[in-house]
Design an enzyme around this catalytic site. Structure first.
Site, PDB file in Angstrom:
ATOM      1  N   TYR A 233       0.816  -1.226   0.000  1.00 46.66           N
ATOM      2  CA  TYR A 233       0.000   0.000   0.000  1.00 46.66           C
ATOM      3  C   TYR A 233       0.848   1.275   0.000  1.00 46.66           C
ATOM      4  CZ  TYR A 233      -4.045   2.860  -0.001  1.00 46.66           C
ATOM      5  OH  TYR A 233      -4.986   3.777  -0.414  1.00 46.66           O
ATOM      6  N   LEU A 268     -11.166  -0.173   5.283  1.00 47.93           N
ATOM      7  CA  LEU A 268     -12.491  -0.796   5.345  1.00 47.93           C
ATOM      8  C   LEU A 268     -12.818  -1.513   4.054  1.00 47.93           C
ATOM      9  CD1 LEU A 268     -14.742   1.966   6.884  1.00 47.93           C
ATOM     10  CD2 LEU A 268     -14.328  -0.288   7.821  1.00 47.93           C
TER      11      LEU A 268
HETATM   12  P1  NAI Z   1     -15.703   3.147  -3.484  1.00 43.13           P
HETATM   13  O1  NAI Z   1     -15.326   2.218  -4.586  1.00 43.13           O
HETATM   14  O2  NAI Z   1     -16.734   2.695  -2.520  1.00 43.13           O
HETATM   15  O3  NAI Z   1     -16.235   4.547  -4.109  1.00 43.13           O
HETATM   16  C1  NAI Z   1     -15.719   5.125  -5.243  1.00 43.13           C
HETATM   17  C2  NAI Z   1     -16.634   6.219  -5.763  1.00 43.13           C
HETATM   18  O4  NAI Z   1     -16.020   6.824  -6.902  1.00 43.13           O
HETATM   19  C3  NAI Z   1     -18.005   5.738  -6.221  1.00 43.13           C
HETATM   20  O5  NAI Z   1     -18.975   6.714  -5.901  1.00 43.13           O
HETATM   21  C4  NAI Z   1     -17.857   5.663  -7.740  1.00 43.13           C
HETATM   22  O6  NAI Z   1     -19.072   5.805  -8.477  1.00 43.13           O
HETATM   23  C5  NAI Z   1     -16.961   6.853  -7.969  1.00 43.13           C
HETATM   24  N1  NAI Z   1     -16.223   6.801  -9.237  1.00 43.13           N
HETATM   25  C6  NAI Z   1     -15.313   5.906  -9.657  1.00 43.13           C
HETATM   26  N2  NAI Z   1     -14.837   6.236 -10.868  1.00 43.13           N
HETATM   27  C7  NAI Z   1     -15.455   7.382 -11.220  1.00 43.13           C
HETATM   28  C8  NAI Z   1     -15.394   8.242 -12.342  1.00 43.13           C
HETATM   29  N3  NAI Z   1     -14.569   8.004 -13.366  1.00 43.13           N
HETATM   30  N4  NAI Z   1     -16.212   9.318 -12.371  1.00 43.13           N
HETATM   31  C9  NAI Z   1     -17.059   9.588 -11.348  1.00 43.13           C
HETATM   32  N5  NAI Z   1     -17.138   8.829 -10.241  1.00 43.13           N
HETATM   33  C10 NAI Z   1     -16.356   7.752 -10.187  1.00 43.13           C
HETATM   34  O7  NAI Z   1     -14.354   3.543  -2.788  1.00 43.13           O
HETATM   35  P2  NAI Z   1     -13.927   4.039  -1.326  1.00 43.13           P
HETATM   36  O8  NAI Z   1     -13.203   2.937  -0.678  1.00 43.13           O
HETATM   37  O9  NAI Z   1     -15.037   4.706  -0.631  1.00 43.13           O
HETATM   38  O10 NAI Z   1     -12.827   5.095  -1.727  1.00 43.13           O
HETATM   39  C11 NAI Z   1     -13.036   6.491  -1.749  1.00 43.13           C
HETATM   40  C12 NAI Z   1     -11.746   7.184  -1.362  1.00 43.13           C
HETATM   41  O11 NAI Z   1     -11.432   6.837  -0.005  1.00 43.13           O
HETATM   42  C13 NAI Z   1     -10.541   6.757  -2.202  1.00 43.13           C
HETATM   43  O12 NAI Z   1      -9.713   7.857  -2.424  1.00 43.13           O
HETATM   44  C14 NAI Z   1      -9.845   5.751  -1.309  1.00 43.13           C
HETATM   45  O13 NAI Z   1      -8.478   5.630  -1.569  1.00 43.13           O
HETATM   46  C15 NAI Z   1     -10.096   6.387   0.055  1.00 43.13           C
HETATM   47  N6  NAI Z   1      -9.915   5.495   1.199  1.00 43.13           N
HETATM   48  C16 NAI Z   1     -10.449   4.232   1.194  1.00 43.13           C
HETATM   49  C17 NAI Z   1     -10.187   3.378   2.253  1.00 43.13           C
HETATM   50  C18 NAI Z   1     -10.710   1.978   2.275  1.00 43.13           C
HETATM   51  O14 NAI Z   1     -10.166   1.159   3.013  1.00 43.13           O
HETATM   52  N7  NAI Z   1     -11.744   1.662   1.552  1.00 43.13           N
HETATM   53  C19 NAI Z   1      -9.377   3.803   3.405  1.00 43.13           C
HETATM   54  C20 NAI Z   1      -8.970   5.171   3.356  1.00 43.13           C
HETATM   55  C21 NAI Z   1      -9.201   5.980   2.265  1.00 43.13           C
END
Ligand code: NAI
Length: 383
Positions: A233, A268
């Site tokens: 990571y 998560l």
């Molecule tokens: P997720 O996959 O649940 O959500 C991603 C979102 O981005 C969705 O709403 C999707 O529709 C949207 N999306 C994707 N490609 C797109 C595009 N081309 N145009 C418009 N919308 C688009 O992901 P998650 O895990 O909630 O991640 C969100 C952020 O949080 C990321 O930056 C991730 O690195 C960060 N994060 C995630 C953690 C985890 O463990 N899941 C931990 C800490 C940070």
């Protein structure tokens, strides 16, 4: 039709509309119980349909009475194919928000594109005037540039190949995975997709169009994690992108004169994180240890606490580098020490007792609207 989960590796190709709605309802209920936060009133969430972005939209609307505009990239149902969960989540969110008299509009399209940026600006001008808070919560596999070039993000190590225990999501066994080292090109592509350039472009175009309110704030989400997962990571391709994102926070503050923060969130199960090798096994152990210690949080608990305590209190609470640390519990020494002990012992035979693999899969299925109590999964539903 009757909808059942169809899991292929780290993805489920079906989603249940009633289950997704129930998932959104529960998050709203949690935020209301938590009590009001002081989120500003005109909020844009980029990546608003699932995971951390959806939780942010819910916390702003139902904890802060905010009008929200959401951007996402989701698929509608077609024929017998269900829509993606984010599509159903968004429909449900809009319905719940409007029932309380809140503005809720969503733009479904590629956030990297100029067209969607323009549509968002136009919508802000028309409906909001200016926006007070921009949450950047994109997790995307690829980015198409205006000239048609497509960058693909990869989840690899950087300096050398990396061998580590990993959970086989097909059969819950634990085996060694070899994660290859990325080429320079792959690292650059991942930074293009998941780094900060697009976040900067959004804020710059808002500045140019004068659609940011005077005290507007923007927040992007990041992850660091423990040393155990550094090779895949923090020091992997995705970590290179995150470091770039962190640099862009500074750049937005300095060159665009806009208040920009990184919130480092807890690891998560989401659609994005399930795809990373090694990490799901770490999460399953993390869940067990944190649940036993009574400090486990999901996306909504994390964002509820972010809005309530760290972002919109009397002052923004950050570490010495200026980052908001929502991974404070995850990285607690007692928690990480216990995880390390388990990590050394865990194998296919004891994985169900030493980790919360049940909780991992519960979260996974619930993301797609399955396994939620109170939902009749034998009923015919309209996709
Ligand atoms: P997720 O996959 O649940 O959500 C991603 C979102 O981005 C969705 O709403 C999707 O529709 C949207 N999306 C994707 N490609 C797109 C595009 N081309 N145009 C418009 N919308 C688009 O992901 P998650 O895990 O909630 O991640 C969100 C952020 O949080 C990321 O930056 C991730 O690195 C960060 N994060 C995630 C953690 C985890 O463990 N899941 C931990 C800490 C940070």
């Amino acid at each position: 039709m009757v909808i059942e989960p169809k899991v292929k590796g780290f993805i489920c190709t079906t989603a249940h509309p009633v289950g997704c709605r129930e998932n959104v309802r529960r998050q709203i209920e949690y935020i209301k119980k938590l009590g009001e936060n002081h989120a500003p009133k005109k909020v844009l969430v980029i990546g608003a349909s699932t995971g951390y972005g959806l939780a942010s939209r819910i916390a702003a609307a139902f904890g802060g009475h905010a009008d929200t505009l959401g951007v996402m990239f989701e698929k509608e149902a077609s024929g017998k194919r269900t829509a993606t969960p984010g599509f159903y989540n968004t429909k449900a969110f809009e319905e719940f928000a409007r029932a309380e008299g809140l503005y809720a509009r969503s733009i479904n399209g590629d956030a990297f594109s100029k067209e969607i940026k323009e549509e968002v600006i136009h919508t802000i001008q028309k409906d909001f005037g200016t926006v007070d808070l921009v949450i950047y919560s994109l997790a995307a596999p690829r980015r198409t540039m205006p000239d048609g070039t497509v960058y693909h993000s990869v989840l690899k190590a950087t300096k050398e190949p990396y061998r580590q225990k990993s959970l086989n999501l097909k059969d819950n066994t634990v085996s060694e995975a070899e994660i290859p080292a990325a080429s320079e090109e792959e690292i650059e592509a991942t930074v293009k997709v998941m780094g900060g350039e697009d976040w900067f472009d959004w804020i710059e175009s808002f500045n140019n169009a004068k659609v940011l309110s005077e005290h507007a704030v923007t927040v992007a989400y990041s992850y660091i994690g423990p040393e155990l997962t550094y090779p895949i990571y923090f020091n992997g391709t995705i970590g290179m992108a995150k470091k770039n994102l962190h640099e862009y926070a500074e750049k937005i503050r300095k060159t665009l004169n806009t208040s920009a923060y990184i919130s480092v969130n807890k690891g998560l199960v989401t659609q994005a994180s399930s795809a990373i090798p090694v990490v799901p096994l770490y999460f399953a152990i993390l869940y067990k240890v944190m649940k036993e210690k009574g400090c486990h949080e999901g996306c909504i608990e994390q964002i509820g606490r972010l809005f309530h305590d760290k972002l919109f209190g009397t002052q923004v609470i950050t570490d010495e580098q200026g980052m908001i640390r929502m991974d404070d519990y995850e990285l607690r020494e007692d928690i990480q020490t216990e995880i390390k002990t388990v990590w050394d012992k865990i194998n296919s035979e004891n994985v169900t007792t030493l980790s919360d693999i049940k909780g991992y899969w519960e979260d996974f299925y619930q993301m797609f609207g399955f396994g939620l109590e109170g939902v009749d999964y034998s009923a015919d539903v309209e996709v």
